[in-house]
Design an enzyme around this catalytic site. Structure first.
Site: not given
Ligand code: NAD
Length: 491
Positions: A156, A180, A183, A233, A288, A382
């Site tokens: 997000f 994808k 959401e 994450s 991140c 985090e």
């Molecule tokens: P998230 O992991 O909750 O969601 C990321 C994606 O995975 C979304 O599209 C979501 O729909 C999907 N998702 C969520 N739960 C899932 C599950 N159980 N199984 C399969 N898919 C699932 O992350 P977020 O809250 O949207 O974003 C924040 C996180 O992203 C932070 O931890 C941040 O550090 C990380 N991030 C990392 C980088 C990087 O380059 N390393 C860059 C941006 C964000």
């Protein structure tokens, strides 16, 4: 469920084969603006059958697109770049509305998307293969060929920039993509699809499937998808990496982070304080690459004082945006309270913030916590909010030990005027991206983006030159036209 009448935008649709498609399943989630709690739209939770359609559309587009010369393919991206620039203000307003970041931060996200697209436009210059006459009359050559249908699953926190980490490079290199979006922020992706179409991208080369965990799982298992890139994450990165690779797909999964800033007594106080605060509070700490932990080495009270002064200039609803949701606000505030109860000293308080006129928004003020014990949750986990946890050490080696002990490894920075000490930290820090007097050490194109340890699973990086390896396969061709070359062990 709010009625459509109360929503700012029409319900979100999938984008398949160049067409907007309603999802018949009926399951939806509300898209809430973190700025003021307003319902912006509803996003559908797609099912396996919608994903199948998207894979079919991408598969149908692949032969023609992959055979289009790369110099022709990138012409679309030159036009896309111009469209991003022309629509920057409008895109930034949408990003801010659905994500909660400030307009200034949202504009920066578009500027970075432009830079990412410029890099993709340069790919013809970077992927020329190799050729050699390996023995008399026998030539060998290599070329990079596209993989096929690929997927990009995104978080997000950057509704435009993170999708643009993957879209331009993957399609310039001849692949067809299924995106994808998160959401929580599905609207910006739709505008990107419109701009790609307007730029002349053939139908089916870029598709969007909306949904949550179930559709991500389906993407990882779909036999028609060759490669999965993921950003989000660490918890989910592990699930995605395990599922996709178990299905023998190529996978690169970027996870969360806990980035350390090591501040030495000789650091330039003013600059360091400004950098620390910009890094911990930019995008409300939801980066991140955000500084989340600071290790103060030796006598740096004068810098900590300045950090507090700077933090107080960051005002929620003005130059500090909202965090993504009420739940996120509660989670961040719980971390702060827990640290306080355990004996840390809160120097700048960011809890219980309410912005006048935006009472339903999700705001957390800048928070500086000092004398944090390395064993506390705020030191290790985090937080993803505008919070900096300061730990105190006597020596640089103790500070490096704290950084090294953390399971993440996205970024680390050192603040000093001593080149030798900076080099010591560069060598010893266990992170993929290192900064010297830089609070957010994001490597700009053509350098690549990617962490180490639990911040990334899979080989190579997601952007820059390193991404070429991920989005292509290497073909090696050995050719003999000359009969005099004869037949021997290499024929
Ligand atoms: P998230 O992991 O909750 O969601 C990321 C994606 O995975 C979304 O599209 C979501 O729909 C999907 N998702 C969520 N739960 C899932 C599950 N159980 N199984 C399969 N898919 C699932 O992350 P977020 O809250 O949207 O974003 C924040 C996180 O992203 C932070 O931890 C941040 O550090 C990380 N991030 C990392 C980088 C990087 O380059 N390393 C860059 C941006 C964000």
């Amino acid at each position: 469920m709010k009625t459509e009448v109360n929503m700012t935008y029409l319900p979100v649709q999938n984008f398949i084969g160049g067409q907007w498609r309603v999802v018949p399943s009926g399951k939806t989630l509300e898209v809430i603006s973190p700025l003021d709690g307003k319902c912006l739209s509803i996003v559908p939770l797609s099912t396996d059958s919608e994903l199948d359609e998207a894979v079919k559309a991408a598969t149908a587009a692949f032969p023609a697109w992959s055979r289009t010369p790369i110099k022709e393919r990138v012409q679309v991206l030159f036009r896309y770049k111009s469209l991003l620039e022309a629509h920057s203000d409008e895109l930034a307003a949408l990003i801010s509305e659905e994500n909660g970041k400030t307009l200034v931060e949202a504009v920066a996200e578009i500027e970075k998307s432009v830079e990412l697209t410029e890099f993709a436009c340069s790919l013809p210059q970077l992927i020329t293969g190799e050729w050699l006459e390996v023995s008399r009359g026998i030539d060998c050559r290599t070329e990079r060929v596209p993989i096929g249908v690929v997927s990009s699953i995104v978080p997000f926190n950057f509704p435009a920039m993170v999708p643009n980490w993957t879209i331009p490079n993957a399609i310039a290199l001849g692949n067809c993509m299924i995106l994808k979006p998160s959401e929580k922020v599905p609207l910006t992706a739709g505008r990107l699809a419109q701009l790609l179409k307007e730029a002349g991208l053939p139908d089916g080369v870029f598709n969007i499937i909306h949904g949550d965990a179930d559709i991500v799982n389906a993407i990882c298992k779909h036999p028609g998808i060759e490669a999965v890139s993921f950003v989000g994450s660490t918890r989910v990165a592990k699930i995605v990496y395990r599922t996709a690779t178990q299905q023998l797909k190529k996978c690169l999964a970027l996870g969360g982070a806990k980035n350390h800033l090591l501040v030495l007594p000789d650091a330039k106080a003013e600059m360091t304080a400004q950098n620390v605060v910009a890094s911990m509070s930019g995008c409300a700490g939801q980066r991140c690459m955000a500084a989340s932990a600071m290790v103060a080495v030796g006598s740096v009270d004068h810098i900590v004082d300045k950090i507090c002064e700077e933090a107080k200039k960051v005002v929620p609803g003005k130059n500090l945006g909202a965090v993504i949701s009420r739940e996120a606000k509660q989670r961040i505030e719980k971390y702060i309270t827990e640290a306080e109860v355990q004996g840390a000293k809160i120097l700048v308080y960011g809890r219980n913030v309410i912005v006048k006129g935006k009472e339903e928004g999700s705001y957390v003020g800048p928070t500086v916590i000092d004398y944090v014990d390395p064993k506390m949750a705020v030191a290790k986990e985090e937080i993803f909010g505008p919070v900096i946890s300061i730990m105190r050490t006597k020596t640089l080696d103790e500070a490096i030990a704290i950084e090294n002990a953390n399971p993440y490894g996205n970024a680390a920075s050192v603040y000093t005027q001593n080149g030798g000490l900076a080099k010591y930290v560069i060598d010893k820090a266990s992170a993929g991206m290192i900064g010297v007097n830089v609070g957010v050490p994001v490597p700009r194109e053509p350098f690549s983006f990617g962490g180490w340890n639990e911040s990334k699973f899979g080989s190579g990086d997601i952007t820059g030159k390193s991404s070429i390896e991920f989005w292509t396969k290497l073909k090696k061709t050995t050719v003999k036209w000359n009969p005099e070359a004869g037949v021997n062990w290499m024929s």
